[in-house]
Structure formats: structure tokens, C-alpha cells
Design a protein around this motif. Structure first.
Motif, PDB file in Angstrom:
ATOM      1  N   MET A 126     -51.581  36.811 103.517  1.00  0.00           N
ATOM      2  CA  MET A 126     -52.721  36.251 104.504  1.00  0.00           C
ATOM      3  C   MET A 126     -53.844  36.432 104.274  1.00  0.00           C
ATOM      4  O   MET A 126     -54.824  35.496 104.523  1.00  0.00           O
ATOM      5  N   ASP A 127     -54.420  37.371 103.491  1.00  0.00           N
ATOM      6  CA  ASP A 127     -55.786  37.764 102.987  1.00  0.00           C
ATOM      7  C   ASP A 127     -55.860  36.684 102.073  1.00  0.00           C
ATOM      8  O   ASP A 127     -57.004  36.335 102.057  1.00  0.00           O
ATOM      9  N   VAL A 128     -55.115  36.144 101.142  1.00  0.00           N
ATOM     10  CA  VAL A 128     -55.376  35.543 100.261  1.00  0.00           C
ATOM     11  C   VAL A 128     -55.384  34.013 100.616  1.00  0.00           C
ATOM     12  O   VAL A 128     -56.625  33.195 100.175  1.00  0.00           O
ATOM     13  N   THR A 135     -59.094  31.741 100.821  1.00  0.00           N
ATOM     14  CA  THR A 135     -58.709  30.611 100.143  1.00  0.00           C
ATOM     15  C   THR A 135     -59.821  29.459 100.845  1.00  0.00           C
ATOM     16  O   THR A 135     -60.375  28.606 100.108  1.00  0.00           O
ATOM     17  N   PHE A 136     -59.594  29.570 102.172  1.00  0.00           N
ATOM     18  CA  PHE A 136     -60.128  28.547 102.769  1.00  0.00           C
ATOM     19  C   PHE A 136     -61.687  28.885 103.434  1.00  0.00           C
ATOM     20  O   PHE A 136     -62.226  28.303 103.808  1.00  0.00           O
ATOM     21  N   ILE A 137     -61.657  30.320 103.422  1.00  0.00           N
ATOM     22  CA  ILE A 137     -63.078  30.619 104.008  1.00  0.00           C
ATOM     23  C   ILE A 137     -63.740  31.480 102.787  1.00  0.00           C
ATOM     24  O   ILE A 137     -63.451  32.708 102.721  1.00  0.00           O
TER      25      ILE A 137
END
Length: 358
Positions: free
Chosen positions: A111-113, A117-119
Motif C-alpha cells: 500500500m505504501d509502494v 508510485t502515484f504521489i
């Protein structure tokens, strides 16, 4: 004697190509931007392959491995046909799967990845911009434009059944390019992920191949050297023929030499001699004792700084109806292309600014 079909294909590739619509000066400009970085890239890859082999067999100096690998690559490129080399490169692509597998050896907060990735975290300092330009340069390297274009032309010569390229062939080319871009970016994503997981909180600076291999040890244990070596060797054997081939295609096209990996050495001497010279220079650069890790970063930065010029030229070609006829860029392709051009140009300008005011 050439068949009518072969003559028709040559006419299509030469007469209808962009070389008849743009001055040679643009091609010379591309040479200036492409050759130094490509040769340096070859040298750093050869050095990296020699270094990881020395890790596995310390008794043999790394430069000996580098000489052997350069010799093997030279003979392979000259001896085998385009179709055979393409087949070899496709199998070598499997080596990059190692980068996808590594993150699954340890616990990852996906979830952190996904969030980062998008932010992404953005910083306006020289180190951050330097790596950003290097990352962009690795993703969109100038030599890849030439390699992709010439490989599609080689495929046309081998697969075409008529003088005219039909819509199905263009769709096949588009599918091939899109699939390749997706696969390469997927691998790059996992390379970045692996690097972040392994280095974060452990090793802040990697300046040698040995340090890179040791960084993997907490993840895959004592097999780290072997895993790392397989990845570097596979990538080297995959990348170097493409780098040398691209450089040779650029020069052969510029001076109108006979070219093509489907030709024998005697049929395209200038083309193959260029490949041999580029590999030899790369080996000499390697024997000077350059640091392969740092050189790869510097090469990527050079790609990132020079790529915007290439992208601008390609966008112009792709929207030139005299060249593309009824197959000019779609609106979406132009939007994505110009966004890429703007992002890479701004990043390169920022890097130059920070470098001058450092």
C-alpha cells in the motif's frame, strides 16, 4: 540478383523515409548527441560485466573477463544473422525477471509502494534533479529510437509479402512497441522498488559493483553475488549488441553505407567495422579504470540532457504528412509526446541551472 520485391522494399525504406525530407545537418546533430553517451554506455557495461565476474572468480582479474566478453560479443554480432541475434536477445530478456522476483523475498508494504508510485516526493535540489534526469534518460535513451526504427525496418524486410505496407503490419508494429514499452517499464519499476527496499536505511552510497552485490545480501543471503552477477551479465549481453548496433546504424545511415545485421561482413564492411570500433573503444575506456556504477549514472544523465532534442525531431517527423502520409500522430500520441518533451526539457534545464550555481 535482387528480386523485384527486395528492390521494392529498398525503395520504400529509402525513398519514402524521412531522410529525403530533412537536411543532413539534423542527422549530424543527432550523431553529436548520440555517439559519446552510447560509447560511454558500452564501456561502463563491459566494465560492469567484468567486475561482477571477478566477484564470482576473484583469481581472474576483471579486465581479463572484459576482454573475453568483448571478443565474444564482437564475434557473435558479426557471425550471426539478424534473426539469430534477435532470438538470442529475446532469451536474454529473461535475465531481467530477476529484478521482478527479488522484492518478493522480503516483506513489502504494498500500500505504501502504491501510494508513493502515484504521489512521489519531489525536491528541488541538485541531487534529486540529477537522479530524475538520469531516470528519464534511462527510460527514453536516444540510441533506442534508432534501434527500434531499424529493427522494425529489418522485420519489414523479412516479413513483408508485398511492396506496400498494409494496415495490419502497422498494427503489428504498434502492438510490438506498446508491449515492449509496458514490459520494460514494469521491469524498471521493480528495479527502482528493489533498490529502494534494499538501500533505504542500510546503504546510502554505492560506488562499486561489490557494494551493490553486498547490498542484496540481506535480501537473498549468500546467493546475492550470484543473483547480482546473473542480472548484470544478462543485461550486459542484452544491452551491448543493441548499443553497438544502434551506433553503427546511425553512422551507416548518415554516410549511406550498406547496413544490416542480415548482411555478411563482406557485404557491409563499414557497418560491421563501426560495431567493432565501438566495442574496442568501450573496452579501452573500461581498461582506464573507470567506475562502472558512477559511469552508468553519468551516461544516463547525458541521455536525459540530449533526449529532448531527439524527441522534438521525432515529433516533427511523426506529424509531417510528407513523410507519414495518412499515418501521422494521433491527438493522444501528440499530447503524451509533448508532455514528455516538456518534462524532460524542464528537468534538463533545471539540472544545468543547479550545476552552474552549485
Amino acid at each position: 540478383m535482387k528480386s523485384k520485391k527486395e528492390k521494392g522494399i529498398k525503395y520504400f525504406l529509402k525513398k519514402l523515409g524521412p531522410g529525403n525530407h530533412y537536411p543532413k545537418a539534423i542527422l549530424y546533430l543527432m550523431l553529436v548527441f548520440s555517439i559519446p553517451a552510447t560509447v560511454l554506455n558500452i564501456g561502463s557495461d563491459i566494465a560492469g560485466m567484468g567486475a561482477v565476474s571477478n566477484l564470482l572468480i576473484p583469481a581472474i582479474p576483471s579486465f581479463v573477463f572484459s576482454i573475453v566478453f568483448t571478443t565474444v560479443l564482437t564475434i557473435t554480432i558479426i557471425k550471426f544473422s539478424y534473426q539469430q541475434i534477435a532470438g538470442i536477445l529475446k532469451w536474454l530478456c529473461l535475465s531481467v525477471l530477476l529484478y521482478i522476483i527479488v522484492p518478493f523475498f522480503i516483506k513489502v508494504n504494498w500500500m505504501d509502494v502504491l501510494k508513493h508510485t502515484f504521489i512521489p516526493t519531489i525536491k528541488f535540489d541538485q541531487d534529486y534533479i540529477e537522479i530524475l534526469v538520469a531516470l528519464l534518460g534511462t527510460t527514453i535513451s536516444p540510441y533506442l529510437f534508432f534501434w527500434q526504427a531499424t529493427m522494425e525496418a529489418e522485420d519489414v524486410k523479412h516479413k513483408i509479402k508485398a511492396v506496400v505496407v498494409d494496415k495490419q503490419m502497422l498494427r503489428d508494429v504498434k502492438t510490438d512497441v506498446n508491449t515492449g514499452m509496458f514490459a520494460s517499464n514494469l521491469v524498471m519499476f521493480f528495479i527502482i522498488l528493489t533498490t529502494g527496499i534494499v538501500l533505504h536505511g542500510n546503504i546510502k552510497d554505492i560506488s562499486t559493483v561489490d557494494q551493490a552485490a553486498k547490498a542484496l545480501e540481506p535480501v537473498v543471503g549468500k546467493l546475492s553475488y550470484v543473483c547480482f552477477a546473473i542480472g548484470v551479465l544478462g543485461t550486459g549481453f542484452l544491452a551491448i549488441p543493441i548499443l553497438a548496433g544502434s551506433l553503427s546504424y546511425i553512422i551507416a545511415e548518415t554516410f549511406d553505407w550498406k547496413q544490416g545485421l542480415d548482411k555478411h561482413f563482406g557485404e557491409a564492411k563499414g557497418f560491421y567495422i563501426t560495431i567493432v570500433i565501438s566495442l574496442a573503444i568501450g573496452l579501452v575506456i573500461n581498461l582506464t579504470g573507470i567506475n562502472p556504477m558512477k559511469t552508468l549514472v553519468y551516461t544516463s544523465i547525458l541521455y536525459g540532457v540530449t533526449a529532448p532534442v531527439m524527441i522534438a525531431v521525432i515529433l516533427h517527423v511523426c506529424n509531417n504528412k510528407k513523410v507519414m502520409k495518412g499515418h501521422t500522430n494521433s491527438l493522444l500520441s501528440n499530447i503524451l509526446g509533448f508532455i514528455t518533451l516538456i518534462v524532460m526539457t524542464v528537468s534538463a534545464v533545471m539540472l544545468i541551472y543547479f550545476s552552474l550555481h552549485h
